[in-house]
Design a protein around this motif. Structure first.
Motif, PDB file in Angstrom:
ATOM      1  N   SER A  11       0.825  -1.210   0.000  1.00  0.00           N
ATOM      2  CA  SER A  11       0.000   0.000   0.000  1.00  0.00           C
ATOM      3  C   SER A  11       0.855   1.255   0.000  1.00  0.00           C
ATOM      4  N   GLN A  12       1.964   1.240   0.736  1.00  0.00           N
ATOM      5  CA  GLN A  12       2.828   2.413   0.766  1.00  0.00           C
ATOM      6  C   GLN A  12       3.400   2.712  -0.609  1.00  0.00           C
ATOM      7  N   LEU A  13       3.687   1.662  -1.366  1.00  0.00           N
ATOM      8  CA  LEU A  13       4.275   1.869  -2.676  1.00  0.00           C
ATOM      9  C   LEU A  13       3.277   2.481  -3.661  1.00  0.00           C
ATOM     10  N   ARG A  14       1.996   2.194  -3.473  1.00  0.00           N
ATOM     11  CA  ARG A  14       1.015   2.725  -4.413  1.00  0.00           C
ATOM     12  C   ARG A  14       0.099   3.773  -3.778  1.00  0.00           C
ATOM     13  N   GLY A  15       0.330   4.063  -2.480  1.00  0.00           N
ATOM     14  CA  GLY A  15      -0.608   4.924  -1.770  1.00  0.00           C
ATOM     15  C   GLY A  15      -0.443   6.397  -2.043  1.00  0.00           C
ATOM     16  N   ALA A  16       0.746   6.847  -2.457  1.00  0.00           N
ATOM     17  CA  ALA A  16       0.940   8.263  -2.719  1.00  0.00           C
ATOM     18  C   ALA A  16       0.107   8.694  -3.906  1.00  0.00           C
ATOM     19  N   SER A  17      -0.261   9.954  -3.902  1.00  0.00           N
ATOM     20  CA  SER A  17      -1.032  10.473  -5.033  1.00  0.00           C
ATOM     21  C   SER A  17      -0.184  10.370  -6.289  1.00  0.00           C
ATOM     22  N   LEU A  18      -0.848  10.362  -7.430  1.00  0.00           N
ATOM     23  CA  LEU A  18      -0.147  10.247  -8.705  1.00  0.00           C
ATOM     24  C   LEU A  18       0.844  11.393  -8.875  1.00  0.00           C
ATOM     25  N   MET A  19       0.475  12.584  -8.441  1.00  0.00           N
ATOM     26  CA  MET A  19       1.358  13.733  -8.594  1.00  0.00           C
ATOM     27  C   MET A  19       2.615  13.563  -7.755  1.00  0.00           C
ATOM     28  N   VAL A  20       2.451  13.155  -6.491  1.00  0.00           N
ATOM     29  CA  VAL A  20       3.611  12.960  -5.611  1.00  0.00           C
ATOM     30  C   VAL A  20       4.491  11.833  -6.141  1.00  0.00           C
ATOM     31  N   ALA A  21       3.859  10.726  -6.519  1.00  0.00           N
ATOM     32  CA  ALA A  21       4.621   9.567  -6.987  1.00  0.00           C
ATOM     33  C   ALA A  21       5.413   9.898  -8.248  1.00  0.00           C
ATOM     34  N   SER A  22       4.793  10.591  -9.194  1.00  0.00           N
ATOM     35  CA  SER A  22       5.477  10.905 -10.448  1.00  0.00           C
ATOM     36  C   SER A  22       6.613  11.890 -10.213  1.00  0.00           C
ATOM     37  N   LEU A  23       6.404  12.872  -9.318  1.00  0.00           N
ATOM     38  CA  LEU A  23       7.462  13.841  -9.033  1.00  0.00           C
ATOM     39  C   LEU A  23       8.637  13.175  -8.334  1.00  0.00           C
TER      40      LEU A  23
END
Length: 333
Positions: free
Chosen positions: A31-43
């Motif tokens: 969940s931690q690996l996919r839990g960040a928002s798309l914007m945060v994860a992509s940045l």
């Protein structure tokens, strides 16, 4: 890895059902690996890719050694679990100093590729750039919010938003996390590490001792200054002998991830790699020695040393010297 049923025996070998053993910890990792928002994860992905670019290769190797507390073969990168690698990557991108000017990769990114980001990304980039590590005690969890006590700075309470951790944490747990504020709300990065409360006292003492040394060497300094220069300090504690007795509280059969399994895999990979290198070197040296020092006589014998040690054939008209006779007991007696 095949899916494990909730009521199936846990793959860790504890003998308990999966739902009563490692299920919650594994779900937290995923969940931690996919839990960040798309914007945060992509940045974060873009910042981290920039940080480990070819121009920073030497710094990457040095930082890997610092974070994991040893000189490990870099071929062992693949031995690390994804969660542990993301924690190392985040620390390297946001805290480590690279290049001759010893600046943080995120600062270099912000002045370079980051300037081309869409306007909506700029506040997030600025907020993450200011994020520093901390040690927090979980006081309460009501998804998506966590109530946390800042153990090291000033014992203040703060409300942070993290739906994944809020579902997994329990009062008394310890959280090693990097917090940042965006639009008035405190967020935690996806590389946060949840630990049992038993780790708090020893870890806090270890970090406070390091902070006192840091202040003594530099004069006036804040906790943010310290963590920007020592963001790996909590990992250093986990790798130290001081935490060894607590290791049984994390890993298989618990709710908590054990980052030391990656260290153990790196050790084993490095040990095996060095053994292979030493064996290859031995074989090469042996081949070079035999190639340089050995030759065959006219009779087919393999001799070591100077080729001139083989007797020269007799000149024309000369009698071939008699070979010495070897007397064999029972035959020539």
């Amino acid at each position: 890895m095949p899916a494990v049923g909730r009521n199936s025996p846990c793959p860790c070998g504890s003998g308990r059902k999966y739902k009563n053993c490692c299920m919650r910890r594994n779900e937290l990792d995923r969940s931690q690996l996919r839990g960040a928002s798309l914007m945060v994860a992509s940045l974060m992905s873009e910042i981290e890719q920039f940080a480990v670019g070819p121009e920073h290769t030497a710094d990457v190797d040095a930082a890997f050694e610092v974070y994991w507390g040893g000189a490990y073969d870099t071929g062992g990168f693949d031995e690390a679990d994804r969660g542990s690698m993301l924690r190392w990557l985040e620390w390297f991108a946001l805290d480590y100093r690279v290049g001759p000017e010893r600046r943080r990769p995120i600062e270099l990114y912000a002045e370079g590729p980051g300037r081309e980001l869409p306007d909506e990304y700029q506040p997030l980039l600025a907020a993450i750039s200011q994020a520093t590590m901390g040690l927090y005690r979980v006081q309460g969890a009501q998804p998506p919010r966590l109530t946390l006590l800042d153990v090291l700075r000033d014992q203040t309470l703060l409300e942070a938003e993290d739906a994944v951790l809020a579902r997994s944490a329990r009062p008394g747990d310890v959280l090693v996390a990097r917090a940042y504020t965006l639009e008035g709300t405190i967020h935690l990065t996806s590389a946060s590490l949840l630990l049992p409360g038993e780790f708090e006292v020893g870890m806090a003492e270890y970090v406070r001792n390091a902070f006192r040394t840091f202040v003594a060497e530099r004069g006036k300094a804040t906790w943010d200054d310290f963590f920007r220069n020592n963001g790996h300090i909590m990992m250093a504690y986990l790798l130290s002998y001081r935490a060894e007795a607590l290791r049984a509280l994390i890993g298989p059969g618990t709710r908590f991830h054990d980052p030391l399994t990656t260290r153990d895999k790196l050790r084993e990979f490095t040990r095996a790699a060095r053994a292979r290198q030493e064996e290859a070197q031995r074989q090469q040296e042996e081949a070079e020695f035999l190639g340089a020092a050995a030759h065959r006589t006219t009779s087919g014998l393999l001799l070591l040393g100077d080729e001139e040690s083989e007797p020269a054939p007799p000149a024309k008209g000369q009698e071939e010297p008699r070979r010495p006779t070897i007397l064999l007991p029972g035959r020539d007696g």
